[in-house]
Motif scaffolding. Structure first.
Motif, mmCIF file in Angstrom:
data_model
loop_
_atom_site.group_PDB
_atom_site.id
_atom_site.type_symbol
_atom_site.label_atom_id
_atom_site.label_comp_id
_atom_site.label_asym_id
_atom_site.label_seq_id
_atom_site.Cartn_x
_atom_site.Cartn_y
_atom_site.Cartn_z
ATOM 1 N N PRO A 105 0.790 -1.227 0.000
ATOM 2 C CA PRO A 105 0.000 0.000 0.000
ATOM 3 C C PRO A 105 0.828 1.286 0.000
ATOM 4 N N ALA A 106 2.142 1.179 0.127
ATOM 5 C CA ALA A 106 2.997 2.374 0.170
ATOM 6 C C ALA A 106 2.789 3.208 -1.086
ATOM 7 N N GLY A 107 2.515 4.486 -0.887
ATOM 8 C CA GLY A 107 2.346 5.413 -1.990
ATOM 9 C C GLY A 107 1.014 5.313 -2.712
ATOM 10 N N GLN A 108 0.119 4.467 -2.230
ATOM 11 C CA GLN A 108 -1.183 4.291 -2.869
ATOM 12 C C GLN A 108 -2.240 5.099 -2.125
ATOM 13 N N GLY A 109 -3.281 5.441 -2.821
ATOM 14 C CA GLY A 109 -4.392 6.159 -2.222
ATOM 15 C C GLY A 109 -5.334 5.208 -1.500
ATOM 16 N N VAL A 110 -6.289 5.775 -0.782
ATOM 17 C CA VAL A 110 -7.232 4.993 0.003
ATOM 18 C C VAL A 110 -8.012 4.009 -0.874
ATOM 19 N N GLU A 111 -8.341 4.417 -2.103
ATOM 20 C CA GLU A 111 -9.107 3.540 -2.987
ATOM 21 C C GLU A 111 -8.370 2.223 -3.216
ATOM 22 N N ALA A 112 -7.090 2.291 -3.506
ATOM 23 C CA ALA A 112 -6.283 1.086 -3.736
ATOM 24 C C ALA A 112 -6.079 0.303 -2.439
ATOM 25 N N VAL A 113 -5.898 1.022 -1.342
ATOM 26 C CA VAL A 113 -5.648 0.367 -0.054
ATOM 27 C C VAL A 113 -6.888 -0.384 0.428
ATOM 28 N N ARG A 114 -8.070 0.091 0.074
ATOM 29 C CA ARG A 114 -9.311 -0.628 0.440
ATOM 30 C C ARG A 114 -9.294 -2.054 -0.085
ATOM 31 N N LEU A 115 -8.847 -2.231 -1.315
ATOM 32 C CA LEU A 115 -8.795 -3.564 -1.916
ATOM 33 C C LEU A 115 -7.829 -4.463 -1.154
ATOM 34 N N ILE A 116 -6.678 -3.915 -0.792
ATOM 35 C CA ILE A 116 -5.686 -4.662 -0.018
ATOM 36 C C ILE A 116 -6.265 -4.994 1.360
ATOM 37 N N ARG A 117 -6.912 -4.010 1.988
ATOM 38 C CA ARG A 117 -7.535 -4.199 3.298
ATOM 39 C C ARG A 117 -8.537 -5.345 3.256
ATOM 40 N N ASP A 118 -9.393 -5.349 2.250
ATOM 41 C CA ASP A 118 -10.422 -6.378 2.152
ATOM 42 C C ASP A 118 -9.814 -7.758 1.936
ATOM 43 N N GLU A 119 -8.742 -7.827 1.157
ATOM 44 C CA GLU A 119 -8.054 -9.100 0.940
ATOM 45 C C GLU A 119 -7.430 -9.587 2.249
ATOM 46 N N ILE A 120 -6.832 -8.665 2.997
ATOM 47 C CA ILE A 120 -6.228 -9.019 4.288
ATOM 48 C C ILE A 120 -7.295 -9.539 5.244
ATOM 49 N N ARG A 121 -8.441 -8.877 5.295
ATOM 50 C CA ARG A 121 -9.504 -9.334 6.199
ATOM 51 C C ARG A 121 -9.890 -10.783 5.892
ATOM 52 N N GLY A 122 -10.046 -11.108 4.616
ATOM 53 C CA GLY A 122 -10.387 -12.479 4.238
ATOM 54 C C GLY A 122 -9.326 -13.480 4.652
ATOM 55 N N LEU A 123 -8.058 -13.110 4.500
ATOM 56 C CA LEU A 123 -6.963 -13.991 4.904
ATOM 57 C C LEU A 123 -6.928 -14.173 6.422
ATOM 58 N N VAL A 124 -7.181 -13.096 7.150
ATOM 59 C CA VAL A 124 -7.206 -13.174 8.619
ATOM 60 C C VAL A 124 -8.367 -14.051 9.076
ATOM 61 N N GLU A 125 -9.526 -13.910 8.459
ATOM 62 C CA GLU A 125 -10.672 -14.750 8.820
ATOM 63 C C GLU A 125 -10.352 -16.229 8.575
ATOM 64 N N ALA A 126 -9.682 -16.538 7.471
ATOM 65 C CA ALA A 126 -9.290 -17.919 7.175
ATOM 66 C C ALA A 126 -8.275 -18.420 8.205
ATOM 67 N N LEU A 127 -7.327 -17.565 8.581
ATOM 68 C CA LEU A 127 -6.330 -17.940 9.587
ATOM 69 C C LEU A 127 -6.996 -18.241 10.925
ATOM 70 N N LEU A 128 -7.960 -17.417 11.308
ATOM 71 C CA LEU A 128 -8.685 -17.669 12.552
ATOM 72 C C LEU A 128 -9.355 -19.045 12.522
ATOM 73 N N ARG A 129 -9.983 -19.378 11.411
ATOM 74 C CA ARG A 129 -10.630 -20.687 11.278
ATOM 75 C C ARG A 129 -9.611 -21.810 11.432
ATOM 76 N N GLU A 130 -8.452 -21.629 10.790
ATOM 77 C CA GLU A 130 -7.390 -22.650 10.880
ATOM 78 C C GLU A 130 -6.876 -22.806 12.299
ATOM 79 N N LEU A 131 -6.883 -21.710 13.059
ATOM 80 C CA LEU A 131 -6.428 -21.743 14.449
ATOM 81 C C LEU A 131 -7.520 -22.231 15.400
ATOM 82 N N GLY A 132 -8.724 -22.441 14.861
ATOM 83 C CA GLY A 132 -9.821 -22.903 15.686
ATOM 84 C C GLY A 132 -10.433 -21.808 16.553
ATOM 85 N N VAL A 133 -10.283 -20.554 16.104
ATOM 86 C CA VAL A 133 -10.823 -19.405 16.839
ATOM 87 C C VAL A 133 -12.007 -18.854 16.062
#
Length: 137
Positions: A105-133
């Motif tokens: 996200p370095a040097g990117q505007g909020v519009e581009a960072v939103r897409l990265i943010r949403d992808e990260i949220r999905g990965l974190v949700e999957a990680l939580l499931r894998e951890l049994g949380v």
């Protein structure tokens, strides 16, 4: 892993991707996971576009500060998630490592960072499931 798993998120500057991932894990994990983040070359401050994008999801990371990656942080973590830190991330046999390929996200505007943010949220949700949380929101 102990009763409370620990996760370390690592990127180069610890100013965007790893900060957003750590914030999501802390928020969605509801205290059931010990969360760390660090960078191989920490920036002076968290990326303002990342702060703004997370605020849109009611998560405040404005007070966070980039931290330097230490060997101890890796040793003390059950799961190490790298995001473009390359060979600078210490490797210890027996640790669980994941490499999340995400745009920087370095040097990117909020519009581009939103897409990265949403992808990260999905990965974190999957990680939580894998951890049994179960994610809370």
């Amino acid at each position: 892993m102990s009763d409370k798993p620990s996760v370390l998120f690592v990127c180069v500057h610890n100013a965007g991707r790893s900060q957003m991932a750590a914030a999501y894990l802390a928020h969605l994990g509801g205290g059931a996971v010990e969360v760390r983040s660090a960078g191989s070359q920490p920036a002076d401050q968290v990326n303002p576009a990342a702060v703004a994008a997370m605020a849109e999801d009611d998560i405040d990371i404005a007070a966070q500060t980039p931290k330097v990656l230490t060997t101890e942080a890796v040793q003390d973590s059950d799961v190490v998630v790298t995001m473009g830190c390359g060979d600078t991330c210490p490797y210890f046999p027996g640790k669980r490592y994941e490499d999340w390929v995400l745009d920087d996200p370095a040097g990117q505007g909020v519009e581009a960072v939103r897409l990265i943010r949403d992808e990260i949220r999905g990965l974190v949700e999957a990680l939580l499931r894998e951890l049994g949380v179960e994610a809370v929101d």
